[in-house]
Design a protein around this motif. Structure first.
Motif, PDB file in Angstrom:
ATOM      1  N   ARG A  97       8.344   2.127 -11.832  1.00 23.01           N
ATOM      2  CA  ARG A  97       9.418   3.753 -12.565  1.00 23.01           C
ATOM      3  C   ARG A  97       9.076   4.965 -11.821  1.00 23.01           C
ATOM      4  O   ARG A  97       9.606   5.849 -10.887  1.00 23.01           O
ATOM      5  CB  ARG A  97       9.502   3.394 -13.463  1.00 23.01           C
ATOM      6  N   GLU A  98       7.394   5.213 -11.397  1.00 21.41           N
ATOM      7  CA  GLU A  98       6.814   6.185 -10.521  1.00 21.41           C
ATOM      8  C   GLU A  98       7.865   6.548  -9.549  1.00 21.41           C
ATOM      9  O   GLU A  98       7.917   7.396  -8.532  1.00 21.41           O
ATOM     10  CB  GLU A  98       5.752   6.200 -10.883  1.00 21.41           C
ATOM     11  N   VAL A  99       8.026   5.170  -8.977  1.00 21.90           N
ATOM     12  CA  VAL A  99       8.185   4.975  -7.137  1.00 21.90           C
ATOM     13  C   VAL A  99       9.387   5.506  -7.492  1.00 21.90           C
ATOM     14  O   VAL A  99      10.788   5.829  -7.219  1.00 21.90           O
ATOM     15  CB  VAL A  99       7.884   3.504  -6.958  1.00 21.90           C
ATOM     16  N   GLN A 104      13.890   8.995  -6.070  1.00 25.28           N
ATOM     17  CA  GLN A 104      15.402   9.707  -6.381  1.00 25.28           C
ATOM     18  C   GLN A 104      15.575  11.268  -6.120  1.00 25.28           C
ATOM     19  O   GLN A 104      16.116  12.078  -6.007  1.00 25.28           O
ATOM     20  CB  GLN A 104      15.672   9.814  -7.872  1.00 25.28           C
ATOM     21  N   ALA A 105      14.109  12.230  -6.388  1.00 20.18           N
ATOM     22  CA  ALA A 105      13.344  13.102  -6.529  1.00 20.18           C
ATOM     23  C   ALA A 105      14.005  13.841  -4.990  1.00 20.18           C
ATOM     24  O   ALA A 105      14.075  15.064  -4.263  1.00 20.18           O
ATOM     25  CB  ALA A 105      12.134  13.990  -6.952  1.00 20.18           C
ATOM     26  N   SER A 106      13.293  12.731  -4.518  1.00 18.66           N
ATOM     27  CA  SER A 106      13.683  13.118  -2.217  1.00 18.66           C
ATOM     28  C   SER A 106      14.652  12.883  -1.961  1.00 18.66           C
ATOM     29  O   SER A 106      15.135  13.969  -1.293  1.00 18.66           O
ATOM     30  CB  SER A 106      12.012  12.180  -1.992  1.00 18.66           C
ATOM     31  N   MET A 144      10.704  22.883  -3.663  1.00 13.85           N
ATOM     32  CA  MET A 144      11.099  21.904  -2.929  1.00 13.85           C
ATOM     33  C   MET A 144       9.514  21.071  -2.382  1.00 13.85           C
ATOM     34  O   MET A 144       9.096  19.853  -2.381  1.00 13.85           O
ATOM     35  CB  MET A 144      11.399  21.670  -1.731  1.00 13.85           C
ATOM     36  N   LYS A 145       8.551  22.138  -1.754  1.00 14.47           N
ATOM     37  CA  LYS A 145       6.956  21.446  -1.368  1.00 14.47           C
ATOM     38  C   LYS A 145       6.536  20.473  -2.721  1.00 14.47           C
ATOM     39  O   LYS A 145       5.817  20.112  -2.726  1.00 14.47           O
ATOM     40  CB  LYS A 145       6.316  22.609  -1.224  1.00 14.47           C
ATOM     41  N   GLN A 146       6.328  21.768  -3.553  1.00 15.60           N
ATOM     42  CA  GLN A 146       6.408  20.729  -5.048  1.00 15.60           C
ATOM     43  C   GLN A 146       6.408  19.660  -6.035  1.00 15.60           C
ATOM     44  O   GLN A 146       5.406  19.185  -6.410  1.00 15.60           O
ATOM     45  CB  GLN A 146       5.734  22.292  -6.462  1.00 15.60           C
ATOM     46  N   THR A 147       8.114  19.852  -5.690  1.00 12.69           N
ATOM     47  CA  THR A 147       8.504  18.161  -5.830  1.00 12.69           C
ATOM     48  C   THR A 147       7.863  17.032  -5.083  1.00 12.69           C
ATOM     49  O   THR A 147       7.618  16.030  -5.574  1.00 12.69           O
ATOM     50  CB  THR A 147       9.950  18.386  -5.743  1.00 12.69           C
ATOM     51  N   GLU A 156       2.778   8.053   0.731  1.00 15.62           N
ATOM     52  CA  GLU A 156       2.164   8.931   0.761  1.00 15.62           C
ATOM     53  C   GLU A 156       3.022   8.995   2.332  1.00 15.62           C
ATOM     54  O   GLU A 156       4.016  10.413   2.651  1.00 15.62           O
ATOM     55  CB  GLU A 156       1.010   8.901   1.416  1.00 15.62           C
ATOM     56  N   PRO A 157       4.304   8.109   3.000  1.00 13.05           N
ATOM     57  CA  PRO A 157       5.154   8.000   4.311  1.00 13.05           C
ATOM     58  C   PRO A 157       6.221   8.691   3.702  1.00 13.05           C
ATOM     59  O   PRO A 157       6.333   9.787   4.596  1.00 13.05           O
ATOM     60  CB  PRO A 157       4.685   6.544   4.560  1.00 13.05           C
ATOM     61  N   LEU A 158       6.725   8.837   2.464  1.00 17.55           N
ATOM     62  CA  LEU A 158       7.472   9.331   2.672  1.00 17.55           C
ATOM     63  C   LEU A 158       7.845  10.954   1.941  1.00 17.55           C
ATOM     64  O   LEU A 158       8.208  11.806   1.864  1.00 17.55           O
ATOM     65  CB  LEU A 158       8.780   8.754   0.777  1.00 17.55           C
ATOM     66  N   GLN A 159       6.361  11.030   1.443  1.00 18.63           N
ATOM     67  CA  GLN A 159       5.576  11.852   1.090  1.00 18.63           C
ATOM     68  C   GLN A 159       5.810  12.628   2.029  1.00 18.63           C
ATOM     69  O   GLN A 159       6.481  14.362   2.542  1.00 18.63           O
ATOM     70  CB  GLN A 159       3.904  11.817   0.126  1.00 18.63           C
TER      71      GLN A 159
END
Length: 233
Positions: A97-99, A104-106, A144-147, A156-159
């Motif tokens: 669920r966190e993923v 969705q946020a990304s 957006m960076k904070q998000t 981490e790769p998506l971040q």
């Protein structure tokens, strides 16, 4: 053979013939590795066969009432959640669920970056853009960076991808501001190069998402328009 033996043999052949018609294998076949094709008795023979067929239909109906198919809801973005499934995931964790929330946020970030910098990409329009507007756009990028902050290693790769795209847009704004002051062609050429880099990076996003979904055992498929559609627990 005497008369009694002949009668016995005749009776045994008659029984064997009746068994074959009823679908019963000869005794010799039951204890050998080789089994010829069996004679099968039709299910629909007499009233008993019809009753058996009706019972089977009733059982199938009863079972079907307990099975409710999952109807997915597919979103319009290039990666869409198909919703939740009622079972826990294969690893017994509760991170899917966190993923999903992070993915969705990304996507919200991806969809906002283009429109955010679009007004700054027309040299003829720069005279109408004040310093305050530049500052507002920069503040939005910082938000957006904070998000993108996450504690999940699998994300981490998506971040890193999202942070890289945001940083490119920050550089675009800086170069546009410099061009507005100096009108140096080299500065605008740098803006164009940064936008091209942004576009190239977008081609890597799909492989990043697939890697995350695989690691978290989240089922996914590709829609007709190429979007990734996935489920989570």
């Amino acid at each position: 053979m005497n008369r009694q033996q002949r009668e016995f043999r005749k009776r045994m052949k008659q029984i064997e013939k009746e068994n074959q018609l009823a679908g019963v294998e000869p005794l010799s076949y039951r204890y050998e590795n080789y089994r010829p094709r069996r004679h099968r008795k039709s299910l629909f023979v007499g009233g008993g066969g019809i009753v058996a067929f009706l019972i089977i239909l009733w059982n199938l109906f009863a079972v079907s009432t307990w099975i409710r198919p999952h109807v997915p809801k597919i979103g319009p973005s290039s990666v869409a959640s198909l919703g939740t499934t009622p079972t826990s995931n294969a690893l017994g964790t509760n991170t899917q669920r966190e993923v999903n929330d992070y993915i969705q946020a990304s996507k919200s970030i991806d969809q906002a970056l283009g429109p955010l910098v679009q007004p700054f990409l027309s040299p003829s329009n720069l005279n109408n853009i004040s310093v305050k507007i530049f500052d507002q756009a920069t503040a939005r990028l910082n938000s957006m960076k904070q998000t993108t902050v996450t504690n999940l290693t699998v994300l981490e790769p998506l971040q890193n991808y999202e942070l890289g795209q945001i940083q490119i847009m920050e550089s675009v704004l800086q170069q546009v501001q410099a061009y507005k002051i100096n009108h140096a062609p080299s500065e605008w050429q740098t803006v164009q190069q940064l936008i091209e880099k942004f576009d190239v990076n977008q081609t890597t996003e799909q492989s990043i998402l697939i890697s995350i979904l695989d690691k978290e055992h989240m089922p996914y498929r590709f829609g007709h328009n190429g979007e990734i559609q996935y489920q989570y627990h």
